[in-house]
Motif scaffolding. Sequence first.
Motif, mmCIF file in Angstrom:
data_model
loop_
_atom_site.group_PDB
_atom_site.id
_atom_site.type_symbol
_atom_site.label_atom_id
_atom_site.label_comp_id
_atom_site.label_asym_id
_atom_site.label_seq_id
_atom_site.Cartn_x
_atom_site.Cartn_y
_atom_site.Cartn_z
ATOM 1 N N THR A 7 -5.307 73.213 51.684
ATOM 2 C CA THR A 7 -6.287 73.821 52.521
ATOM 3 C C THR A 7 -5.810 73.594 54.253
ATOM 4 O OG1 THR A 7 -7.327 71.873 51.584
ATOM 5 C CG2 THR A 7 -8.183 73.938 50.835
ATOM 6 N N LYS A 8 -4.205 72.437 54.271
ATOM 7 C CA LYS A 8 -4.228 72.478 55.422
ATOM 8 C C LYS A 8 -3.124 73.158 55.815
ATOM 9 C CE LYS A 8 -5.415 67.532 54.809
ATOM 10 N NZ LYS A 8 -4.863 66.097 54.593
ATOM 11 N N LEU A 9 -3.394 73.819 57.107
ATOM 12 C CA LEU A 9 -1.870 73.715 57.724
ATOM 13 C C LEU A 9 -0.368 73.447 57.613
ATOM 14 C CD1 LEU A 9 -0.455 76.795 59.923
ATOM 15 C CD2 LEU A 9 -1.557 76.050 61.418
ATOM 16 N N ALA A 10 -0.780 72.004 58.086
ATOM 17 C CA ALA A 10 0.768 71.271 57.948
ATOM 18 C C ALA A 10 1.722 71.721 56.098
ATOM 19 C CB ALA A 10 0.414 70.107 58.265
ATOM 20 N N ALA A 16 5.648 76.326 53.019
ATOM 21 C CA ALA A 16 6.377 77.802 53.000
ATOM 22 C C ALA A 16 8.347 77.414 53.147
ATOM 23 C CB ALA A 16 5.888 78.580 53.741
ATOM 24 N N GLN A 17 8.126 76.814 53.861
ATOM 25 C CA GLN A 17 9.763 76.475 54.139
ATOM 26 C C GLN A 17 10.579 75.402 53.331
ATOM 27 O OE1 GLN A 17 9.043 73.236 56.686
ATOM 28 N NE2 GLN A 17 8.561 74.687 58.755
ATOM 29 N N LYS A 18 9.808 75.317 52.124
ATOM 30 C CA LYS A 18 10.934 74.061 50.937
ATOM 31 C C LYS A 18 10.394 75.437 50.085
ATOM 32 C CE LYS A 18 9.458 70.034 51.011
ATOM 33 N NZ LYS A 18 8.756 68.655 50.772
ATOM 34 N N THR A 19 10.447 76.614 50.253
ATOM 35 C CA THR A 19 10.473 77.693 48.506
ATOM 36 C C THR A 19 10.567 79.257 48.728
ATOM 37 O OG1 THR A 19 8.149 78.527 49.252
ATOM 38 C CG2 THR A 19 8.095 76.651 47.156
ATOM 39 N N ILE A 20 11.093 79.619 49.961
ATOM 40 C CA ILE A 20 11.723 80.328 50.764
ATOM 41 C C ILE A 20 12.753 80.566 51.046
ATOM 42 C CG2 ILE A 20 11.191 82.647 52.626
ATOM 43 C CD1 ILE A 20 8.872 81.310 53.584
ATOM 44 N N ALA A 42 0.961 80.860 57.876
ATOM 45 C CA ALA A 42 2.296 80.201 57.287
ATOM 46 C C ALA A 42 3.853 80.888 56.697
ATOM 47 C CB ALA A 42 1.899 79.202 56.338
ATOM 48 N N THR A 43 2.935 81.643 55.727
ATOM 49 C CA THR A 43 4.108 82.357 54.839
ATOM 50 C C THR A 43 5.018 83.607 55.640
ATOM 51 O OG1 THR A 43 3.279 82.269 52.883
ATOM 52 C CG2 THR A 43 4.968 84.103 53.092
ATOM 53 N N LEU A 44 4.636 84.109 56.081
ATOM 54 C CA LEU A 44 5.037 85.735 57.958
ATOM 55 C C LEU A 44 5.928 84.743 58.508
ATOM 56 C CD1 LEU A 44 2.455 88.511 58.254
ATOM 57 C CD2 LEU A 44 4.603 88.600 56.448
ATOM 58 N N PHE A 69 -9.209 84.753 57.942
ATOM 59 C CA PHE A 69 -9.459 84.103 59.576
ATOM 60 C C PHE A 69 -10.181 82.725 59.172
ATOM 61 C CE2 PHE A 69 -8.622 87.283 62.053
ATOM 62 C CZ PHE A 69 -6.909 87.406 61.965
ATOM 63 N N SER A 70 -10.125 82.586 58.174
ATOM 64 C CA SER A 70 -11.456 81.578 57.157
ATOM 65 C C SER A 70 -10.890 80.488 57.348
ATOM 66 C CB SER A 70 -11.982 81.863 56.102
ATOM 67 O OG SER A 70 -12.985 80.650 55.924
ATOM 68 N N GLY A 71 -11.133 79.283 58.612
ATOM 69 C CA GLY A 71 -10.497 78.180 58.784
ATOM 70 C C GLY A 71 -9.300 77.351 58.643
ATOM 71 N N PHE A 72 -8.316 79.130 59.213
ATOM 72 C CA PHE A 72 -7.286 78.652 59.830
ATOM 73 C C PHE A 72 -7.327 78.916 61.428
ATOM 74 C CE2 PHE A 72 -6.335 78.611 55.292
ATOM 75 C CZ PHE A 72 -5.787 77.587 55.796
ATOM 76 N N GLU A 73 -6.706 78.807 62.045
ATOM 77 C CA GLU A 73 -6.170 79.484 63.702
ATOM 78 C C GLU A 73 -5.076 80.344 63.371
ATOM 79 O OE1 GLU A 73 -5.665 77.788 68.305
ATOM 80 O OE2 GLU A 73 -6.631 76.209 67.414
ATOM 81 N N VAL A 74 -5.402 81.395 63.507
ATOM 82 C CA VAL A 74 -4.400 81.959 63.501
ATOM 83 C C VAL A 74 -3.461 82.555 64.529
ATOM 84 C CG1 VAL A 74 -3.293 84.432 61.914
ATOM 85 C CG2 VAL A 74 -5.096 82.303 60.878
#
Length: 74
Positions: A7-10, A16-20, A42-44, A69-74
């Motif tokens: 649920t947190k952007l961080a 994503a950084q660790k799994t891609i 974050a993934t893209l 966009f629910s809950g995130f500033e994209v």
Amino acid sequence: VPQKTLTKLADRIENAQKTIMLDTTKEYNTLLLIDDAVGSGATLNETAKKIKLQKRALKIIGLAIAGSFSGFEV
């Protein structure tokens, strides 16, 4: 960890950084990234950053099939 469970952007960025992973033996002129659903982006974003940093593609295009966009500033 599935991105949608975070649920947190961080947390999404770190996940994503660790799994891609990239195949560092190939290079492309244009690369199309497709994501089935975008929440925070974050993934893209993290995938595109890795591709650019490793100079695997000259041009990167991102496409999301569905977004929220629910809950995130994209």
